[in-house]
Structure formats: structure tokens, C-alpha cells
Design a protein around this motif. Structure first.
Motif, PDB file in Angstrom:
ATOM      1  N   GLY A  76      42.691  53.623  26.283  1.00  0.00           N
ATOM      2  CA  GLY A  76      43.658  52.628  26.753  1.00  0.00           C
ATOM      3  C   GLY A  76      43.648  52.413  28.254  1.00  0.00           C
ATOM      4  N   SER A  77      42.784  53.117  28.985  1.00  0.00           N
ATOM      5  CA  SER A  77      42.724  52.940  30.442  1.00  0.00           C
ATOM      6  C   SER A  77      41.895  51.716  30.794  1.00  0.00           C
ATOM      7  N   VAL A  78      42.378  50.927  31.748  1.00  0.00           N
ATOM      8  CA  VAL A  78      41.641  49.758  32.209  1.00  0.00           C
ATOM      9  C   VAL A  78      40.415  50.242  32.975  1.00  0.00           C
ATOM     10  N   VAL A  79      39.232  49.729  32.593  1.00  0.00           N
ATOM     11  CA  VAL A  79      37.992  50.083  33.298  1.00  0.00           C
ATOM     12  C   VAL A  79      37.455  48.910  34.101  1.00  0.00           C
ATOM     13  N   LEU A  80      37.778  47.678  33.673  1.00  0.00           N
ATOM     14  CA  LEU A  80      37.366  46.474  34.394  1.00  0.00           C
ATOM     15  C   LEU A  80      38.454  45.422  34.277  1.00  0.00           C
ATOM     16  N   LYS A  81      38.571  44.601  35.311  1.00  0.00           N
ATOM     17  CA  LYS A  81      39.420  43.412  35.255  1.00  0.00           C
ATOM     18  C   LYS A  81      38.519  42.222  35.542  1.00  0.00           C
ATOM     19  N   VAL A  82      38.751  41.149  34.799  1.00  0.00           N
ATOM     20  CA  VAL A  82      37.962  39.938  34.970  1.00  0.00           C
ATOM     21  C   VAL A  82      38.929  38.781  35.147  1.00  0.00           C
ATOM     22  N   ARG A  83      38.881  38.152  36.309  1.00  0.00           N
ATOM     23  CA  ARG A  83      39.736  37.009  36.598  1.00  0.00           C
ATOM     24  C   ARG A  83      38.888  35.748  36.565  1.00  0.00           C
ATOM     25  N   VAL A  84      39.355  34.745  35.809  1.00  0.00           N
ATOM     26  CA  VAL A  84      38.640  33.488  35.658  1.00  0.00           C
ATOM     27  C   VAL A  84      39.284  32.451  36.570  1.00  0.00           C
ATOM     28  N   HIS A  85      38.440  31.803  37.364  1.00  0.00           N
ATOM     29  CA  HIS A  85      38.916  30.730  38.243  1.00  0.00           C
ATOM     30  C   HIS A  85      37.844  29.653  38.303  1.00  0.00           C
ATOM     31  N   ASP A  86      38.158  28.471  37.789  1.00  0.00           N
ATOM     32  CA  ASP A  86      37.218  27.341  37.781  1.00  0.00           C
ATOM     33  C   ASP A  86      35.851  27.734  37.220  1.00  0.00           C
ATOM     34  N   SER A  87      35.828  28.349  36.058  1.00  0.00           N
ATOM     35  CA  SER A  87      34.610  28.776  35.366  1.00  0.00           C
ATOM     36  C   SER A  87      33.841  29.878  36.093  1.00  0.00           C
ATOM     37  N   ARG A  88      34.408  30.467  37.123  1.00  0.00           N
ATOM     38  CA  ARG A  88      33.827  31.629  37.800  1.00  0.00           C
ATOM     39  C   ARG A  88      34.600  32.855  37.350  1.00  0.00           C
ATOM     40  N   PHE A  89      33.897  33.958  37.179  1.00  0.00           N
ATOM     41  CA  PHE A  89      34.491  35.190  36.704  1.00  0.00           C
ATOM     42  C   PHE A  89      34.360  36.226  37.806  1.00  0.00           C
ATOM     43  N   LEU A  90      35.474  36.685  38.324  1.00  0.00           N
ATOM     44  CA  LEU A  90      35.478  37.700  39.367  1.00  0.00           C
ATOM     45  C   LEU A  90      35.749  39.041  38.704  1.00  0.00           C
ATOM     46  N   VAL A  91      34.827  39.975  38.852  1.00  0.00           N
ATOM     47  CA  VAL A  91      34.896  41.263  38.159  1.00  0.00           C
ATOM     48  C   VAL A  91      35.256  42.352  39.166  1.00  0.00           C
ATOM     49  N   THR A  92      36.298  43.127  38.820  1.00  0.00           N
ATOM     50  CA  THR A  92      36.730  44.231  39.683  1.00  0.00           C
ATOM     51  C   THR A  92      36.925  45.489  38.843  1.00  0.00           C
ATOM     52  N   ARG A  93      37.004  46.608  39.530  1.00  0.00           N
ATOM     53  CA  ARG A  93      37.388  47.857  38.871  1.00  0.00           C
ATOM     54  C   ARG A  93      38.898  47.797  38.620  1.00  0.00           C
ATOM     55  N   ALA A  94      39.423  48.743  37.926  1.00  0.00           N
ATOM     56  CA  ALA A  94      40.850  48.771  37.594  1.00  0.00           C
ATOM     57  C   ALA A  94      41.718  48.749  38.843  1.00  0.00           C
ATOM     58  N   ASP A  95      41.257  49.386  39.929  1.00  0.00           N
ATOM     59  CA  ASP A  95      42.044  49.442  41.165  1.00  0.00           C
ATOM     60  C   ASP A  95      41.891  48.198  42.034  1.00  0.00           C
ATOM     61  N   GLY A  96      41.124  47.209  41.563  1.00  0.00           N
ATOM     62  CA  GLY A  96      40.941  45.968  42.310  1.00  0.00           C
ATOM     63  C   GLY A  96      39.707  45.936  43.197  1.00  0.00           C
ATOM     64  N   THR A  97      38.943  47.028  43.254  1.00  0.00           N
ATOM     65  CA  THR A  97      37.712  47.062  44.049  1.00  0.00           C
ATOM     66  C   THR A  97      36.711  46.061  43.464  1.00  0.00           C
ATOM     67  N   PRO A  98      36.220  45.106  44.267  1.00  0.00           N
ATOM     68  CA  PRO A  98      35.283  44.107  43.755  1.00  0.00           C
ATOM     69  C   PRO A  98      33.963  44.726  43.286  1.00  0.00           C
ATOM     70  N   ILE A  99      33.479  44.221  42.168  1.00  0.00           N
ATOM     71  CA  ILE A  99      32.170  44.621  41.649  1.00  0.00           C
ATOM     72  C   ILE A  99      31.197  43.466  41.813  1.00  0.00           C
ATOM     73  N   GLY A 100      31.627  42.273  41.393  1.00  0.00           N
ATOM     74  CA  GLY A 100      30.726  41.136  41.470  1.00  0.00           C
ATOM     75  C   GLY A 100      31.329  39.894  40.857  1.00  0.00           C
ATOM     76  N   GLU A 101      30.444  38.942  40.611  1.00  0.00           N
ATOM     77  CA  GLU A 101      30.881  37.624  40.158  1.00  0.00           C
ATOM     78  C   GLU A 101      29.903  37.090  39.121  1.00  0.00           C
ATOM     79  N   ILE A 102      30.447  36.334  38.185  1.00  0.00           N
ATOM     80  CA  ILE A 102      29.657  35.616  37.193  1.00  0.00           C
ATOM     81  C   ILE A 102      30.009  34.146  37.415  1.00  0.00           C
ATOM     82  N   ALA A 103      29.025  33.349  37.870  1.00  0.00           N
ATOM     83  CA  ALA A 103      29.315  31.973  38.267  1.00  0.00           C
ATOM     84  C   ALA A 103      28.320  31.003  37.632  1.00  0.00           C
TER      85      ALA A 103
END
Length: 181
Positions: A76-103
Motif C-alpha cells: 500500500g505504499s506509494v512508489v511513484l506518482k504520475v501527474r498528467v498535464h496536457d498529455s504530458r506525464f510527470l513522474v516523481t517518487r512518492a516524496d515528490g523527487t522528479p524522475i522524468g517525463e513522458i511526453a
């Protein structure tokens, strides 16, 4: 299973060679299991307000589709967060540290990048098939819809970050975020 697949898994989202993602109609959460049915985690809409969810259900509009996902492990622990904005996906760790982008990178194609550098690509092959390649162009994962089972994601090799996290994020969230409502 293909003969070139990894046969041994480690029981986590990042180590199993096969991930089976089951979407339930109208549900805000999808289950992720290994090829033998053992739970590995979930993907859930996160930080989407009740009003936004209600509008999406009432109107059926893609405009109100999920804009943030939480990928959780089997505990049940969050391992990744993915925020979608204008068809771009911003991927971060659970603590908000940026990992990368899917665009978006052309029709039916997304670029996977980390710290401004390309690390791979995702090709959407209609109907509902995805191919993910590393920066050298070799296929590292594939996702395909299997009727009655959901999506089956096959990862061909043990990947390292940031590509491993971007592959998991892409395989588990892109189809849900982009599919027509």
C-alpha cells in the motif's frame, strides 16, 4: 510468454517480468498482479477532487479524466506518482523527487526522458497495444490488452532507474489517462 522473457521475478512491480493490470469499469483503482495472480500493487487516481470525478462520470468528458495517479506496492505504499498535464506525464517518487517525463513525440509516440535527456520511447499501436524501447531503440517492454484479463505488461530485462520507473509509470497509467471516456 516469449522464450526471450525473464522467467524469474522478485515479487515487486519493478522486478516481475509480467504485470497483469486489471481495469474495472467505473473504478478509480486498478489492480496489478504477477503472471500467477499474486498481488504486486495498485494504480489509483489520486488528488482528483470529488467534483472533478463527478463531472467526469456525469458528462463522460475526457476533459475531466484523471490528472494524477499513485502507483502503490503490495503493502500500500506509494512508489511513484504520475501527474498528467496536457498529455504530458510527470513522474516523481512518492516524496515528490522528479524522475522524468513522458511526453508526446509525434502521432502514437511518446518520448521518455529524465533530467532533459532521452531514455526511451513508447509507441501506441492501436488497438490498445504499447511498445516501449530504451534509448538505443531496442524493445524493453510491451503492453497488450488481453480480453477478460486486462493489460499484460511484459518487461524483457531487469531495468535500472530512471528507465525502470518510467517504464512502470508508462505501462500502468498512459492508457488509462488517454483512453476516450
Amino acid at each position: 510468454m516469449t522464450s526471450g522473457s525473464r522467467q524469474v521475478g522478485g515479487g515487486t512491480l519493478f522486478t516481475e517480468p509480467f504485470l497483469v493490470v486489471s481495469h474495472r469499469a467505473g473504478a478509480a483503482e486498478s489492480g496489478v498482479r504477477d503472471q500467477y495472480g499474486q498481488p504486486l500493487g495498485t494504480v489509483a487516481e489520486a488528488e482528483n477532487g470529488t467534483f472533478r470525478k463527478a463531472l467526469r462520470m456525469i458528462t463522460g468528458s475526457a476533459r475531466f479524466r484523471p490528472n494524477c495517479f499513485a502507483v502503490r506496492d503490495s503493502g500500500g505504499s506509494v512508489v511513484l506518482k504520475v501527474r498528467v498535464h496536457d498529455s504530458r506525464f510527470l513522474v516523481t517518487r512518492a516524496d515528490g523527487t522528479p524522475i522524468g517525463e513522458i511526453a508526446p513525440d509525434g502521432p502514437h509516440r511518446f518520448a521518455l526522458s529524465a533530467h532533459g535527456r532521452p531514455v526511451g520511447a513508447l509507441e501506441n499501436r492501436p488497438p490498445r497495444d504499447f511498445r516501449i524501447t530504451g534509448s538505443a531503440g531496442s524493445e524493453v517492454a510491451r503492453a497488450a490488452e488481453e480480453p477478460g484479463r486486462g493489460y499484460v505488461v511484459e518487461v524483457f530485462a531487469q531495468l535500472t532507474d530512471p528507465l525502470a520507473s518510467l517504464v512502470i509509470a508508462a505501462a500502468l497509467t498512459v492508457e488509462t489517462a488517454l483512453r476516450p471516456r
